[in-house]
Design a protein around this motif. Structure first.
Motif, PDB file in Angstrom:
ATOM      1  N   LEU A   1      49.582  28.529  34.149  1.00 56.37           N
ATOM      2  CA  LEU A   1      50.178  29.783  33.719  1.00 56.37           C
ATOM      3  C   LEU A   1      49.646  30.916  34.588  1.00 56.37           C
ATOM      4  O   LEU A   1      48.432  31.152  34.640  1.00 56.37           O
ATOM      5  CB  LEU A   1      49.833  30.040  32.250  1.00 56.37           C
ATOM      6  N   ALA A   2      50.528  31.628  35.275  1.00 65.42           N
ATOM      7  CA  ALA A   2      50.129  32.669  36.220  1.00 65.42           C
ATOM      8  C   ALA A   2      50.312  34.060  35.624  1.00 65.42           C
ATOM      9  O   ALA A   2      51.307  34.340  34.949  1.00 65.42           O
ATOM     10  CB  ALA A   2      50.942  32.535  37.505  1.00 65.42           C
ATOM     11  N   TYR A   3      49.338  34.930  35.920  1.00 66.44           N
ATOM     12  CA  TYR A   3      49.337  36.308  35.435  1.00 66.44           C
ATOM     13  C   TYR A   3      48.982  37.247  36.584  1.00 66.44           C
ATOM     14  O   TYR A   3      48.149  36.918  37.428  1.00 66.44           O
ATOM     15  CB  TYR A   3      48.302  36.492  34.316  1.00 66.44           C
ATOM     16  N   ASP A   4      49.585  38.432  36.598  1.00 60.29           N
ATOM     17  CA  ASP A   4      49.272  39.475  37.566  1.00 60.29           C
ATOM     18  C   ASP A   4      48.464  40.573  36.875  1.00 60.29           C
ATOM     19  O   ASP A   4      48.696  40.877  35.697  1.00 60.29           O
ATOM     20  CB  ASP A   4      50.556  40.106  38.122  1.00 60.29           C
ATOM     21  N   ALA A   5      47.563  41.201  37.623  1.00 61.07           N
ATOM     22  CA  ALA A   5      46.783  42.311  37.092  1.00 61.07           C
ATOM     23  C   ALA A   5      47.723  43.456  36.713  1.00 61.07           C
ATOM     24  O   ALA A   5      48.673  43.742  37.438  1.00 61.07           O
ATOM     25  CB  ALA A   5      45.773  42.781  38.136  1.00 61.07           C
ATOM     26  N   SER A   6      47.449  44.105  35.586  1.00 64.10           N
ATOM     27  CA  SER A   6      48.368  45.148  35.132  1.00 64.10           C
ATOM     28  C   SER A   6      47.768  46.541  35.087  1.00 64.10           C
ATOM     29  O   SER A   6      48.461  47.488  34.751  1.00 64.10           O
ATOM     30  CB  SER A   6      48.928  44.795  33.749  1.00 64.10           C
ATOM     31  N   ASP A   7      46.493  46.696  35.408  1.00 65.39           N
ATOM     32  CA  ASP A   7      45.901  48.030  35.443  1.00 65.39           C
ATOM     33  C   ASP A   7      44.891  48.124  36.586  1.00 65.39           C
ATOM     34  O   ASP A   7      44.593  47.137  37.244  1.00 65.39           O
ATOM     35  CB  ASP A   7      45.277  48.414  34.090  1.00 65.39           C
ATOM     36  N   ARG A   8      44.387  49.316  36.836  1.00 65.45           N
ATOM     37  CA  ARG A   8      43.508  49.552  37.986  1.00 65.45           C
ATOM     38  C   ARG A   8      42.195  48.782  37.885  1.00 65.45           C
ATOM     39  O   ARG A   8      41.703  48.263  38.874  1.00 65.45           O
ATOM     40  CB  ARG A   8      43.221  51.040  38.119  1.00 65.45           C
TER      41      ARG A   8
END
Length: 170
Positions: A25-32
């Motif tokens: 399961l892949a996730y991208d960073a969503s905040d700084r």
């Protein structure tokens, strides 16, 4: 009624591991803050007979590092979370392989580190907290990481050949 309950429990004990399947399961960073730590992560997880997802490895999407994690940890880890946190699944970061580096990155100066995740669901964002235990014995919250769902990876067919035959493919 009792024999049927025993049969059901015996079936679930045998069928649970047999029905488990490995998912990526892949996730991208969503905040700084999360982007400063990593651009994204992939979770190697097992999906059980009844759909529950249990994470067993975290893989950096941008760096080629990975760390094994195992479910469980002291209750003091949950108590160190900020007020209002809904995440409850504690995972111990094993020190072997990339685990020591992950622990140091998440909680610099801590002797041990844990990750606390919410319920992992396909197609949903995810929050991860890192909690460390310091030399004085105190447990402290280190960082909150936020991720957006990117997608699920699939494995190539078993008959594939080459060096990357076992690697997940997007």
């Amino acid at each position: 009624m009792r024999p049927s309950l025993i049969s059901l429990l015996a079936f679930s004990a045998v069928a649970g591991p047999a029905a488990a399947e490995t998912r990526y399961l892949a996730y991208d960073a969503s905040d700084r803050v999360t982007q400063a730590m990593t651009r994204g992560i992939t979770l190697e997880a097992d999906r059980g007979l009844f759909g529950a997802i249990s994470v067993r490895r975290i893989i950096s999407t941008s760096n080629r590092g990975s760390a094994d994690i195992r479910r469980g940890g002291p209750d003091a880890v949950r108590q160190a979370l900020p007020a209002g946190s809904r995440e409850t699944s504690v995972y111990t970061i094993t020190p072997e392989g990339g685990g020591r580096g992950l622990s140091r990155a998440l909680c610099p100066g801590a002797e041990e580190a844990w990750m606390v995740l919410g319920r992992v669901r396909l197609g949903r964002p995810m929050t991860v907290h890192a909690v460390g235990r310091w030399p004085d014995g105190g447990y402290r919250h280190c960082v909150r990481l936020s991720y957006n769902w990117r997608g699920e990876w699939t494995l190539p067919p078993a008959s594939g050949s080459g060096d990357d035959a076992g690697a997940p493919t997007p």
